[in-house]
Write a protein that holds these residues in place. Structure first.
Motif, PDB file in Angstrom:
ATOM      1  N   ALA A   1       0.873  -1.195  -0.133  1.00 26.77           N
ATOM      2  CA  ALA A   1       0.004   0.192   0.039  1.00 26.77           C
ATOM      3  C   ALA A   1       0.991   1.425  -0.341  1.00 26.77           C
ATOM      4  O   ALA A   1       1.762   1.386   0.629  1.00 26.77           O
ATOM      5  N   PRO A   2       0.808   2.321  -0.572  1.00 28.65           N
ATOM      6  CA  PRO A   2       1.444   3.447  -0.522  1.00 28.65           C
ATOM      7  C   PRO A   2       0.997   4.466   0.177  1.00 28.65           C
ATOM      8  O   PRO A   2       0.423   4.061   1.180  1.00 28.65           O
ATOM      9  N   ALA A   3       2.464   5.005   0.998  1.00 27.28           N
ATOM     10  CA  ALA A   3       2.382   5.674   1.820  1.00 27.28           C
ATOM     11  C   ALA A   3       1.387   6.615   2.055  1.00 27.28           C
ATOM     12  O   ALA A   3       1.508   7.789   0.931  1.00 27.28           O
ATOM     13  N   GLY A   4       0.829   6.939   3.066  1.00 30.65           N
ATOM     14  CA  GLY A   4      -0.155   7.328   3.678  1.00 30.65           C
ATOM     15  C   GLY A   4      -1.388   7.050   3.271  1.00 30.65           C
ATOM     16  O   GLY A   4      -1.975   7.096   4.707  1.00 30.65           O
ATOM     17  N   LEU A   5      -1.685   5.405   3.007  1.00 26.38           N
ATOM     18  CA  LEU A   5      -3.231   5.097   3.197  1.00 26.38           C
ATOM     19  C   LEU A   5      -2.928   4.188   4.031  1.00 26.38           C
ATOM     20  O   LEU A   5      -3.828   4.188   4.972  1.00 26.38           O
ATOM     21  N   ASP A   6      -1.602   4.027   4.870  1.00 24.23           N
ATOM     22  CA  ASP A   6      -1.475   2.823   5.596  1.00 24.23           C
ATOM     23  C   ASP A   6      -2.408   3.632   7.347  1.00 24.23           C
ATOM     24  O   ASP A   6      -2.964   3.520   7.502  1.00 24.23           O
ATOM     25  N   GLU A   7      -1.975   5.203   7.123  1.00 25.06           N
ATOM     26  CA  GLU A   7      -2.454   5.618   8.065  1.00 25.06           C
ATOM     27  C   GLU A   7      -4.113   6.268   8.255  1.00 25.06           C
ATOM     28  O   GLU A   7      -4.583   5.761   8.892  1.00 25.06           O
ATOM     29  N   VAL A   8      -4.541   6.218   6.415  1.00 23.88           N
ATOM     30  CA  VAL A   8      -5.976   5.628   6.850  1.00 23.88           C
ATOM     31  C   VAL A   8      -6.832   4.607   7.405  1.00 23.88           C
ATOM     32  O   VAL A   8      -7.734   4.726   8.155  1.00 23.88           O
ATOM     33  N   VAL A   9      -6.210   3.481   6.300  1.00 25.19           N
ATOM     34  CA  VAL A   9      -6.580   2.409   7.103  1.00 25.19           C
ATOM     35  C   VAL A   9      -6.899   2.242   8.712  1.00 25.19           C
ATOM     36  O   VAL A   9      -7.441   1.235   9.036  1.00 25.19           O
ATOM     37  N   ARG A  10      -5.675   2.178   9.153  1.00 27.30           N
ATOM     38  CA  ARG A  10      -5.948   2.719  10.621  1.00 27.30           C
ATOM     39  C   ARG A  10      -6.210   2.924  11.780  1.00 27.30           C
ATOM     40  O   ARG A  10      -6.777   2.467  12.630  1.00 27.30           O
ATOM     41  N   THR A  11      -7.619   4.236  10.706  1.00 27.32           N
ATOM     42  CA  THR A  11      -8.357   4.729  12.062  1.00 27.32           C
ATOM     43  C   THR A  11      -9.472   4.215  11.971  1.00 27.32           C
ATOM     44  O   THR A  11     -10.478   4.625  12.452  1.00 27.32           O
ATOM     45  N   LEU A  12      -9.917   3.046  10.656  1.00 31.60           N
ATOM     46  CA  LEU A  12     -10.986   2.542  10.214  1.00 31.60           C
ATOM     47  C   LEU A  12     -11.280   0.937  11.083  1.00 31.60           C
ATOM     48  O   LEU A  12     -10.724   0.033  10.570  1.00 31.60           O
TER      49      LEU A  12
ATOM     50  N   GLY B   1      -8.482  -2.606  -0.444  1.00 30.87           N
ATOM     51  CA  GLY B   1      -7.262  -3.535  -1.261  1.00 30.87           C
ATOM     52  C   GLY B   1      -6.170  -3.440  -0.295  1.00 30.87           C
ATOM     53  O   GLY B   1      -5.572  -4.173  -0.012  1.00 30.87           O
ATOM     54  N   ALA B   2      -5.980  -1.818   0.687  1.00 30.79           N
ATOM     55  CA  ALA B   2      -5.298  -1.834   1.750  1.00 30.79           C
ATOM     56  C   ALA B   2      -5.422  -2.463   3.222  1.00 30.79           C
ATOM     57  O   ALA B   2      -4.627  -3.807   3.778  1.00 30.79           O
ATOM     58  N   ALA B   3      -6.828  -2.698   3.817  1.00 32.46           N
ATOM     59  CA  ALA B   3      -7.369  -3.315   4.399  1.00 32.46           C
ATOM     60  C   ALA B   3      -7.523  -4.545   4.615  1.00 32.46           C
ATOM     61  O   ALA B   3      -7.657  -5.758   5.893  1.00 32.46           O
ATOM     62  N   LEU B   4      -8.059  -5.429   3.564  1.00 36.50           N
ATOM     63  CA  LEU B   4      -8.322  -7.384   3.320  1.00 36.50           C
ATOM     64  C   LEU B   4      -7.424  -7.945   3.915  1.00 36.50           C
ATOM     65  O   LEU B   4      -6.082  -7.499   3.453  1.00 36.50           O
ATOM     66  N   PRO B   5      -6.927  -8.379   4.730  1.00 34.30           N
ATOM     67  CA  PRO B   5      -6.198  -9.401   5.266  1.00 34.30           C
ATOM     68  C   PRO B   5      -5.232 -10.308   4.630  1.00 34.30           C
ATOM     69  O   PRO B   5      -6.516 -10.877   3.316  1.00 34.30           O
ATOM     70  N   ALA B   6      -4.014 -10.944   4.337  1.00 33.08           N
ATOM     71  CA  ALA B   6      -3.998 -11.777   3.741  1.00 33.08           C
ATOM     72  C   ALA B   6      -4.670 -12.690   3.340  1.00 33.08           C
ATOM     73  O   ALA B   6      -4.942 -13.614   4.416  1.00 33.08           O
ATOM     74  N   GLY B   7      -4.959 -13.361   2.367  1.00 31.80           N
ATOM     75  CA  GLY B   7      -5.531 -14.510   1.561  1.00 31.80           C
ATOM     76  C   GLY B   7      -7.581 -14.081   1.734  1.00 31.80           C
ATOM     77  O   GLY B   7      -7.774 -15.349   1.983  1.00 31.80           O
ATOM     78  N   ALA B   8      -7.889 -12.937   2.464  1.00 28.76           N
ATOM     79  CA  ALA B   8      -9.013 -13.069   2.569  1.00 28.76           C
ATOM     80  C   ALA B   8      -9.974 -12.826   2.320  1.00 28.76           C
ATOM     81  O   ALA B   8      -9.466 -11.920   0.806  1.00 28.76           O
ATOM     82  N   TRP B   9     -11.146 -13.206   1.949  1.00 28.27           N
ATOM     83  CA  TRP B   9     -12.156 -12.545   1.049  1.00 28.27           C
ATOM     84  C   TRP B   9     -13.158 -11.251   1.503  1.00 28.27           C
ATOM     85  O   TRP B   9     -12.869 -10.255   2.912  1.00 28.27           O
ATOM     86  N   GLY B  10     -13.068 -10.355   0.959  1.00 23.66           N
ATOM     87  CA  GLY B  10     -13.845  -8.681   0.537  1.00 23.66           C
ATOM     88  C   GLY B  10     -15.051  -9.061   0.028  1.00 23.66           C
ATOM     89  O   GLY B  10     -15.415 -10.215  -0.617  1.00 23.66           O
ATOM     90  N   ALA B  11     -16.073  -8.355   0.116  1.00 19.85           N
ATOM     91  CA  ALA B  11     -17.138  -8.179  -0.778  1.00 19.85           C
ATOM     92  C   ALA B  11     -17.157  -6.049  -1.632  1.00 19.85           C
ATOM     93  O   ALA B  11     -17.240  -5.423  -0.301  1.00 19.85           O
ATOM     94  N   ILE B  12     -17.970  -5.937  -2.467  1.00 17.30           N
ATOM     95  CA  ILE B  12     -18.204  -5.065  -2.860  1.00 17.30           C
ATOM     96  C   ILE B  12     -19.874  -4.702  -3.426  1.00 17.30           C
ATOM     97  O   ILE B  12     -20.397  -5.977  -3.787  1.00 17.30           O
ATOM     98  N   VAL B  13     -20.526  -4.264  -2.776  1.00 14.02           N
ATOM     99  CA  VAL B  13     -22.343  -4.232  -2.678  1.00 14.02           C
ATOM    100  C   VAL B  13     -22.818  -2.441  -3.530  1.00 14.02           C
ATOM    101  O   VAL B  13     -22.230  -1.558  -2.730  1.00 14.02           O
ATOM    102  N   GLY B  14     -22.931  -3.464  -4.263  1.00  9.34           N
ATOM    103  CA  GLY B  14     -24.572  -2.107  -4.095  1.00  9.34           C
ATOM    104  C   GLY B  14     -23.710  -0.860  -5.526  1.00  9.34           C
ATOM    105  O   GLY B  14     -23.565  -0.014  -5.861  1.00  9.34           O
ATOM    106  N   MET B  15     -22.290  -1.612  -6.736  1.00  7.71           N
ATOM    107  CA  MET B  15     -21.800  -1.129  -8.163  1.00  7.71           C
ATOM    108  C   MET B  15     -22.112  -1.693  -9.316  1.00  7.71           C
ATOM    109  O   MET B  15     -20.570  -1.927  -9.697  1.00  7.71           O
ATOM    110  N   PRO B  16     -22.725  -1.441 -10.071  1.00 10.50           N
ATOM    111  CA  PRO B  16     -22.943  -2.284 -10.697  1.00 10.50           C
ATOM    112  C   PRO B  16     -22.343  -2.021 -12.116  1.00 10.50           C
ATOM    113  O   PRO B  16     -21.948  -2.688 -12.671  1.00 10.50           O
ATOM    114  N   ASP B  17     -21.894  -0.336 -11.795  1.00 13.93           N
ATOM    115  CA  ASP B  17     -20.949   0.103 -13.130  1.00 13.93           C
ATOM    116  C   ASP B  17     -19.526  -0.124 -13.177  1.00 13.93           C
ATOM    117  O   ASP B  17     -18.489   0.479 -13.430  1.00 13.93           O
TER     118      ASP B  17
END
Length: 227
Positions: free
Chosen positions: A43-54, A73-89
């Motif tokens: 993850a690019p520098a700076g994005l880690d600071e944002v993710v740690r607040t979540l 992309g930056a927050a998902l643990p290695a090997g884990a699944w995630g989901a995206i909802v409500g973005m048909p485009d």
């Protein structure tokens, strides 16, 4: 406009959409115990600071879809699944460029009135869920979903407004280097991001690769290095 609803219903009473979703989740993976979002090493520098607040077990409002995808992309643990909802485009290649591991993402493009049930069901099995904010959510419905998130220790990233969001992340401005008096070629840039979680807002500067790319919703452009 009709409100999405999250009701306390038994498994037999759930809609066919939610039952199919649960079946798909069971086939994809065992439930992944969620911990605090772990930042991808690439993850690019700076994005880690944002993710740690979540923090996990809560919903967070992110005011830009591109920034939200990068956080997913930056927050998902290695090997884990995630989901995206409500973005048909959703553009698959664009999401991949922002660091989203598309091969480990469950897509629910059009959940319709089952938006809240779909998000809650996904959060029970996945550590991070990204969803476009639906047309209308009442504070009561948001509180009910928050209880489900706390129980599952799952992190919900909502693109757009969300009642009582634990964190609100927004881009403040983009800054470009290489331009002189309006001409010249852009050599580099950075995006100033602000994350507010109850106290004083924290700011982070995220590098933008090469040139302006896709629009950050109605704001500036963002092209992060692939995570």
């Amino acid at each position: 406009m009709a409100s999405t609803r999250l009701e306390r219903r038994s498994g037999e009473e759930r809609t066919a959409t939610i039952e199919a979703l649960r079946e798909r989740l069971r086939g994809m993976q065992q439930a992944v115990p969620a911990t605090a979002p772990t930042v991808d090493d690439a993850a690019p520098a700076g994005l880690d600071e944002v993710v740690r607040t979540l923090r996990p077990g809560a919903a967070h409002s992110i005011q830009s879809r591109s920034l939200a995808l990068a956080c997913l992309g930056a927050a998902l643990p290695a090997g884990a699944w995630g989901a995206i909802v409500g973005m048909p485009d959703l553009g698959i290649e664009a999401a991949r460029d922002l660091g989203v591991p598309i091969d480990r993402i469950a897509l629910v493009p059009q959940p319709g009135r089952a938006w809240l049930d779909a998000v809650a069901s996904l959060a029970e099995a996945m550590p991070v869920v990204l969803a476009a904010s639906p047309a209308r959510v009442t504070p009561t419905e948001a509180a009910r979903l928050a209880a489900r998130l706390r129980q599952a220790s799952s992190t919900l990233l909502v693109v757009g407004e969300w009642p009582n969001a634990a964190t609100v992340v927004r881009s403040v401005r983009a800054e470009w280097q290489g331009l002189a008096d309006g001409d010249g070629r852009i050599a580099a840039g950075s995006l100033l991001v602000e994350a507010a979680a109850g106290g004083a807002p924290r700011r982070a500067r995220i590098p933008i690769a090469g040139r302006p790319a896709v629009e950050l919703e109605e704001e500036q452009s963002l092209r992060l290095p692939a995570a």
